[in-house]
Design a protein around this motif. Structure first.
Motif: not given
Lengths: 269, 207, 283
Positions: A141, A158, A234, C98, C101-102, C106-107, C110, C142
């Protein structure tokens, strides 16, 4: 107060060395590798051995230890040590040339074999070892985020991140398919031909699924503004541990000292 | 209805979004292929299938990037793999160049391409293995190389002689797997890749 | 007045295809309405969605003739900004993540990161949407470990959070169990209350009867009927094109056959209850 989600996804490392900015770690790795190559060119004793690489290698486990990742790093060193020792043994006993140093029945150690064996073994241990330090103390990460920060395209970051996830997904899927095949009576043990026959029906669906899935992935990313121009924000951001400058300075000084020593030896001879 | 048939290829065309997204697929296929080969104890590496596949579909540059990324990612766990980046990159470039030249339409061209792919791989691997690793890397084939070396053979001949055979065999099997996969990919999916149209024509000729 | 979306005589052919996947399409989508799209498999429903979002021809290539307008301006003129205007949810819940993303949090965030929204703002918006779509408890899981139903809600959330004015939703429930289907429709209902313009492709015609304002019926690459939902879904002749009608419609047809005098066939439970109530009072 409870942490926000954004706070929860940040990486906070107590160890200041482990928490170094990834770029700094990478610079240390490069300097260490250069020093290793320079030290390899200094041959000691009558047999011209690159002996300095051995004490220099002590720095690697030292780095593992001060980073607080000793066990994890040593585990990653296993495969590398195997290769390094294998190479050393093969070189030492097989390569001929120079004086014979030691003989027992048909096994002999000759000067040239020992030279290359020792040198290759410790070159690999040192350079691969310092990379192990970098990657075991830096999460993917962090590496991805660092790629986003460098001048490289966000697409590079990406692709890197997506590759790591794709490997995880494919590995677990291949195990599921293999198990399903076993359940259906497809043999995965036995003679070579039988085992080879299990390979294709496991891999091919993964490739096909991957190709077709990537079409929908493109559209999904487009729908989420992936190729939208302008600045991106971010949620996850890298922090400096504060020790970047001092660690880099120490590394540079050591490298310069080694280079100076090398040049001094040239002038003396 | 294939337009722009005679259009010159440009690198930018190669790196469309879709093409970019098959890079991770290619790397994952390399990874799983290698994993499966060792799990099933096959006497081959089979860890370049993804590189060959992306190169066949999307040309040399995509193939090269897939190869590069494969060794970077596996290098994270075992940095020795960094040393072999050139081998993977060349595998992608050579396969992709053949794809671009529409070399995969007749069987005798396949044979030339497969041998060339094997030779290219051994020629890039040889200097790395001999100069950086003294001829052996700890793999199964290494034991044979070491034995041949012990018997008095020159290090270069020992390596190229033993690993060369393995490499050409590996490329042949990998290539045939990729070809059989491409044959079942629907034309509407193939058309979106820069080299995809060549395989669509093949399909029509077969009918 | 400008329509939210307008198609003027659009014909589209996929590459390598012999005949068009959409023929002579004329369509006017009004603001704040929910449009249901039905038709047999292969009648062009998904192609219609791709055309309205511009994926065809920009991604699928092929040939497109005619005009597509978004709020009065040509679709193509929006370029990369189109993802702010039109949200798109796909059929397959598992491919629309996506992939990098973990966590679900976050997904969902995005797209907002790509839009360049401030971090504090993102946190607020994402929490809001996660509550709306009922995925709060998944926030730290996740995305790779979710069930189809959970995944589809995450996909919806990831698109809604971008606050598009128009939403295209392509068979969101075709791979889901009844319970997950219900939760997806709950979300769609809330979106309707927020006056979003929605184009929804769906096989479950009973649910469409319940939720849609207008219907578009496709057959063999053409629109064969469009208009107000009750008018369209009470048209029994649609059955000749292999289109299923709501159970309520079929039931009321039986009632009519049995001698009950029904002017326009009801298509939802409430409508049929209304009708029965009226008949009882002897109107």
């Amino acid at each position: 107060m409870e942490k926000t989600f954004t706070e929860k996804i940040q990486i906070c490392k107590k160890n200041k060395i482990a928490g170094l900015y990834p770029t700094t770690k990478f610079q240390v790795v490069i300097l260490f590798s250069i020093s290793t190559i320079v030290l390899n060119s200094i041959k000691l004793t009558d047999f011209k051995l690159a002996l300095l690489l051995i004490p220099w290698f002590l720095l690697v486990p030292f780095m593992f230890a001060i980073t607080g990742e000793f066990k994890k790093c040593m585990k990653a060193m296993k495969a590398i040590s195997f290769i390094a020792i294998f190479i050393m043994v093969v070189q030492t006993f097989i390569v001929s040339g120079g004086k014979t140093l030691w003989v027992w029945h048909f096994i002999a150690i000759r000067e040239k074999g020992l030279q290359t064996g020792l040198s290759l073994c410790f070159l690999i241990l040192n350079i691969a070892g310092i990379f192990v330090w970098l990657f075991q103390s830096t999460s993917t990460k962090e590496i991805t985020r660092c790629l986003e920060d460098t001048k490289m395209s966000f697409k590079v970051a990406y692709i890197f991140a997506s590759t790591l996830e794709m490997i995880k997904v494919f590995s677990s899927k291949s195990k599921i398919i293999l198990d399903a095949q076993r359940a259906r009576g497809v043999e995965t043990e036995g003679n070579l031909f039988i085992r080879a026959k299990a390979f294709i029906p496991t891999l091919v669906p993964l490739i096909l699924g991957g190709i077709i899935g990537s079409e929908e992935r493109v559209l999904t990313l487009e729908a989420r503004g992936f190729s939208m121009k302008g600045n991106k924000t971010h949620l996850f951001n890298l922090k400096k541990s504060g020790y970047e400058r001092i660690i880099l300075t120490i590394s540079i000084i050591i490298t310069i000292l080694i280079l100076a020593g090398r040049i001094y030896l040239w002038i003396m001879n | 209805m294939i337009k722009d048939e005679n259009k010159k290829f440009s690198i930018k065309d190669d790196f469309s979004m879709l093409a970019l997204l098959i890079i991770p697929v290619g790397v994952a296929v390399n990874f799983v292929g290698g994993q499966l080969a060792s799990l099933l104890k096959l006497p081959m590496y089979l860890d370049t299938i993804g590189t060959i596949f992306t190169a066949m579909l999307a040309g040399p540059w995509l193939g090269a990037v897939t190869g590069l990324l494969t060794n970077i990612v596996t290098g994270i766990a075992n940095p020795v793999n960094f040393a072999f980046i050139p081998v993977s990159v060349v595998a992608g470039l050579v396969t992709g160049a053949f794809a671009r030249a529409n070399f995969f339409n007749v069987w005798w061209k396949w044979v030339i391409a497969m041998v060339a792919m094997g030779v290219a791989s051994i020629l890039t691997a040889a200097p790395i293995v001999v100069l950086m690793f003294g001829g052996v890397t700890g793999s199964g084939a290494s034991l044979i190389t070491a034995t041949v070396m012990a018997a008095g053979a020159n290090i270069w001949t020992a390596f190229i002689g033993t690993e060369g055979l393995f490499n050409i065999l590996d490329r042949i099997v990998s290539f045939l797997i990729c070809m059989s996969v491409i044959k079942v990919i629907p034309a509407r999916n193939l058309i979106k890749f820069s080299c995809g149209k060549f395989y669509i024509k093949n399909k029509k000729e077969e009918k | 007045m400008d329509y939210e979306l307008e198609c003027k005589d659009v014909t589209y052919t996929y590459p390598l295809a012999q005949k068009p996947a959409i023929k002579e399409l004329n369509l006017k989508i009004e603001k704040g309405k929910l449009y249901g799209v039905i038709g047999e498999n292969g009648s062009g429903k998904t192609t219609l969605c791709s055309i309205l979002r511009g994926f065809a021809p920009s991604f699928y290539k092929g040939d497109l003739t005619g005009e597509i307008l978004v709020q009065g301006k040509a679709l193509a003129s929006y370029k990369d900004q189109i993802s702010r205007k039109i949200g798109y949810v796909f059929q397959n819940p598992f491919t629309q993540i996506s992939g990098i993303k973990n966590t679900v949090f976050e997904e969902v965030a995005y797209g907002l990161e790509n839009f360049g929204i401030d971090v504090e703002e993102i946190e607020k918006k994402v929490i809001n949407i996660m509550q709306l779509t009922d995925i709060m408890e998944l926030a730290e899981k996740s995305p790779f470990e979710l069930s189809g139903g959970q995944m589809q809600r995450v996909a919806l959330a990831s698109v809604i959070v971008l606050e598009p004015e128009i939403l295209i939703i392509d068979e969101p429930t075709s791979q889901l169990d009844p319970q997950s289907t219900e939760s997806v429709f709950k979300i769609i209902k809330k979106l309707k209350e927020e006056k979003k313009t929605i184009i929804l492709v769906e096989h479950k015609v009973d649910l469409l009867a319940e939720y849609s304002d207008e219907m578009i019926v496709l057959h063999d690459s053409k629109i064969i009927k469009q208009g107000e939902s009750r008018e369209v879904l009470s048209d029994l002749s649609l059955r000749e094109y292999g289109i299923r009608l709501p159970e309520v419609t079929l039931l009321s047809e039986k009632l009519r056959e049995a001698g009950l005098d029904i002017d326009q066939l009801p298509i939802t439970k409430n409508q049929i209850l209304d009708l029965i109530e009226k008949k009882r009072k002897g109107e």
